[in-house]
Each structure stands twice: as C-alpha cells, then as structure tokens.
Write an enzyme that holds these catalytic residues in place. Structure first.
Site: not given
Length: 536
Positions: A17, A25, A135
């Site tokens: 992904l 991922v 983040d």
C-alpha cells in the site's frame, strides 16, 4: 521484500500500500476473522534491548488509544523472524488527507474545522495518557471505510517518564509541520504536537502549510526552517476567532504557544463558521461527537487562552537564536519578484512526503588510533601569549595560548577565548541549522577549534567542507583529545566530532571560518559545563 515472502502466520499478504523511510505498509487479510487489515513492517531491526523497549513503547502507546474514534486501531503487533517489528492496523481505504489535499486542494472551512476538532480530541486523549505523537501531518490522518478521519502512525511516539530525557537526535521530522524547537533538538512535549496539529489544520484550510508562498513556490528546506520562526499570517476570509486560535497554537516560541490540546479542541469547536459560504465537494458528514478528555488543571480557560485581540500580519524579522547556513550564491532569499504566479496544489503533498533525518554525525570514537587524516602534530605551539587574542577575521575572540589547534601545520587553527556551546546540529544535505546554547545548561556540542576556510575549499556546505584534508586534520579526534580538559574524560569515555561551517550572516559579513565541535556520548546526548576551556 516481496509481499508473499514476509512469512507471518495467520495473515495473507496481498499488495504493497505504501513505503516510507522507516516502514512498508501492506494490504493483508487476517485469516482468523476474515478481515482486511494494514500490516506495517518496520525496516529497522530490533537488535538491542533498547530497540525492543522502544518498539514496546510504540505498541503500548498506540494500543492505549485504539478505542478513540479518531485514532486508527491497532489489532496486533510482534517481531518477524528477521527481528523486524510489525503492527497490524485497521485498513483505511479512503487514503490520507495528504492525498486528498494533493488532489483537490483546500477543504471547505467547516469540514476542515470539524476534522481539526476531532483530531484535537484524539491528541488530548493521547496527552492525557502520557503519549506524544511527534509527527502529526495530513499524511498521517487516514479516512476509514465509513468516511471518518483517524490519526495513525504513532511510530515516533514516546511515553515520558520522570527522570528520563526523550531522545530526539535520531527521529524523522516532516519540516513543513514540525514545531520550530524540533530543529534545535529540544525535548519534545505536548506543545509540539499542538503546533503540528494546528499546521495540519492550516494546510487543510489554505491548501498548503503555514509560511509557504501564495504562488506555491517550493521552498528549500533551510528556508522553510527559518520561516517557521516568522509571525503568523492570518488566513483570508476566515473569522477572526479562528485566526486567533491558530495564531496562538502556531506561536514559534513554545513558551508562548497554546500547549493544551483540550483547550485547542474547545476553542476550535466554539468558532462560528455559519457565515462563511461553503464551497467544494461534500465533507465527511456532521461534526464528530466529542468525548470530554481531561487536560492540565492549570490550563487557562478558553477566554484567557485565546485573547480577542488580533495581530496584524508582520513582516518576517530577524530570527532569534537560529542560524542557517546556505550555499554561497544559492537559496531564494533575495528578491520576491518575477516568480511564477501559478498555485501549485501538489506542493502540499511534496512537502508532506519530505523528511529529514535529524542526526549527529559520528566521525570517530574518542581514543581511536586513527586521527582522521591529521597532518602534523596536535601539540600546542610554544611562545603564544595572551596578546594573540583577537576577533580579526574570526568574529569572536580567539587565542593561540595553550591551543593544540595551532599545532596542525598550514591550517591556521586557533581556540576560542571563551567557551562556545551549541544545541543539536541539523544537517539537511549539508545545510546546517544550529543554535547557540548556554554552556552552564544542558547542551550537545562545544567548540574546540576554529580556523579560516581553506583557500581551495571556500564553501559553507558541511558535507563538502568535511572532505577537505585540512578540515579533517583540525577537526580530528587527536586535536579534540589534546584540547579536552581532564574533567571531560569523566563526562564520557566516548566523544564524537563534527563541524559548523560559516552561517549565512557570517558569510555575508565576509567571515570565512569554520568550527570544530565535539559532543559527549552520554545517555541523553547532552552534557553541562565546558570541557574545552583554554587559558585566558
């Protein structure tokens, strides 16, 4: 690694992904319950107990927040056979807000505000649990299968504990959304998350992050860091109350910033956007139901935290303690005219994806037999007197008295007459950002030598400069060890060296000097006091 070769029992890997600097991922199917999930596999190997502790912190942090409606749930976690950690998360087929920002530009104001309220509630819950995200950005806000938004990637999360400093020297930051203090390697705190959250909301409302030019011109990273210290520029067409909330949440100085995510959430929710004409496609539905999360008891009420007065946009002034070096003749700090006036909507996605590795560079360990290319002796020259002190050509008082740097032939090395200490060094492709620090307080680096730039090495790009043999010779372990006071060895057995090239302002003034600096390998990377003082 190919999807089918991960070898994780109970999961069927389907496709990649996304891939970043620290993780890949995958779309996977969790066989036991028959659902599709996102499998995040870290590229770093857990080879030490400290690495495993950090991963456990990450899993614990994310797991504590999985029940929040605006946090992506964590279903499972573990370590692969090759010692790489993995996490199994809810699959969010809607992609990220960063991707939508890239495709469609700015969000309708009310939708963006409602998203901000939901995310602020999630951040308030995280802070109440002792967790920092560190983040927050549009790329880390996902859209689930039901159209809801949720914060993901607590990969930089840490759980502060009394008496333990948080390490920030080896973390990845996203420059457009990171708080200004992060570039000085300051200890992270809740105020930093609030800044990043406010910068994310600002980007959703405007189309790109704070302090970016209206014409969409892409900034150099060095210029972007400097712009983070500029005053807040109000969003046109938005209510004064909304601009005031954002102005206080985006204050460059964390001491002046709105630091409580719960207060930020409530202040956003109170802003009236009914009078604004809403354009663009439909949003994510009605404003999310807010769950009250306890926050600091001493936080000021909203009417006090967000004053009603407004501040007119100011011109960027001189920065505080931050110094940024730019390559000679480079950068875009000159005129502002003649730029392309096209609005580059893709800028937001470009900036979202750019990360910098904020690390200190280790040349050698203290006590190494290799002197890093040192030519000549590092012994102090004889006959030097206090009359050698002066600022001519160096910008600061220097001396040759009891100064081992003078023993490196042909370099012109000297010692600073008074101790010089610095915070962490940020190196972005050789462009250096560093801040002076009080030697009596905690700091990272200290100057042990200073010299003119080599005649055949007139550059202030650190990565080019460190390759020059004269610079290697002066900024070596041998010279550093000879300059160190006895108490320095008690501070740490291992030290590392680096260089600070001329700053932009020094270059403009004709000061062509560089500094050799040293840092102790301590538990938190910091030390106090001066270990390289020279005779006055």
């Amino acid at each position: 690694m190919e999807p089918g070769r991960i070898g994780l029992s109970g999961y069927e890997i389907q496709e990649v992904l996304g891939q970043g600097g620290f993780a890949t991922v995958y779309r996977a199917r969790q066989l036991a319950v028959g659902r599709e999930v996102a499998l995040k596999v870290d590229s770093r190997v857990l080879s030490t107990p400290r690495d495993r502790q950090r991963f456990l912190r990450e899993v614990t942090a994310a797991g504590q927040l999985s029940g929040h409606p605006h946090v992506v749930p964590v279903y499972d976690a573990g370590v692969l056979a090759d010692d790489r950690p993995y996490m199994v998360l809810e699959l969010c087929p809607g992609g990220s807000l960063g991707e939508r920002l890239h495709r469609q530009g700015a969000f309708p104001p009310k939708e963006a505000r409602d998203i901000g309220v939901g995310l602020a509630d999630a951040v308030a819950a995280a802070h109440a649990a002792g967790v920092l995200h560190r983040d927050i950005k549009p790329g880390n806000v996902m859209v689930n299968r039901y159209g809801g938004v949720a914060l993901t990637d607590f990969g930089l999360a840490a759980m502060p504990r009394p008496g333990r400093e948080l390490s920030v020297t080896r973390e990845a930051l996203t420059p457009a959304y990171a708080p200004p203090e992060a570039f000085h390697l300051a200890e992270p705190g809740p105020a930093g998350d609030v800044y990043s959250l406010a910068a994310t909301l600002y980007a959703l409302l405007r189309g790109f992050p704070p302090h970016h030019p209206d014409d969409g011109t892409q900034l150099s990273l060095a210029e972007l860091i400097v712009r983070h210290t500029w005053p807040y520029v109000p969003l046109h067409g938005m209510p004064t109350a909304l601009n005031e909330v954002l102005r206080h949440a985006l204050a460059p100085d964390p001491a002046e910033r709105l630091s409580d995510a719960g207060v930020f959430r409530d202040a956003l929710a109170a802003v009236d956007l009914d009078t604004i004409a809403l354009g663009g496609p439909g949003g994510f539905g009605p404003a999310p139901t807010m769950t009250t999360v306890p926050y600091h008891r001493d936080a000021p009420p909203v009417r006090d935290a967000i004053p009603a007065s407004t501040v007119a946009p100011g011109r960027p002034g001189g920065g505080g303690g931050t110094t940024v070096a730019t390559a000679p003749g480079g950068g875009e700090g000159g005129g502002r005219g003649g730029r392309n006036t096209r609005l580059i909507a893709a800028l937001a996605a470009v900036v979202v994806s750019v990360t910098v590795s904020v690390t200190v560079v280790t040349h050698q360990y203290f006590g190494s037999d290799d002197d890093g290319g040192t030519s000549g002796s590092a012994a102090p020259s004889s006959g030097a007197t206090a009359q050698d002190k002066g600022t001519s050509g160096f910008g600061v008082p220097t001396t040759t008295e009891n100064c081992p740097a003078t023993g490196v032939d042909g370099v012109g090395g000297r010692c600073v007459a008074s101790p010089e200490c610095w915070s962490g060094i940020v190196d972005i492709s050789g462009i250096i950002t560093v801040t002076r620090a009080d030697c009596a307080a905690e700091h990272v680096w200290e100057t042990f030598a200073i010299a003119p730039l080599p005649e055949d090495g007139m550059t202030n790009n650190a990565r080019d400069l460190i390759k020059h043999p004269d610079v290697k010779a002066l900024c070596s372990q041998k010279v550093m060890a000879a300059t160190m006071l006895p108490e320095g060895r008690a501070v740490a057995k291992e030290w590392q060296t680096d260089i600070i090239p001329p700053t932009a302002s020094e270059w403009d003034k004709g000061l062509r000097v560089f500094r050799c600096v040293a840092a102790a390998r301590t538990e938190n990377g910091q030390k106090t006091g001066s270990q390289f003082a020279v005779a006055n």
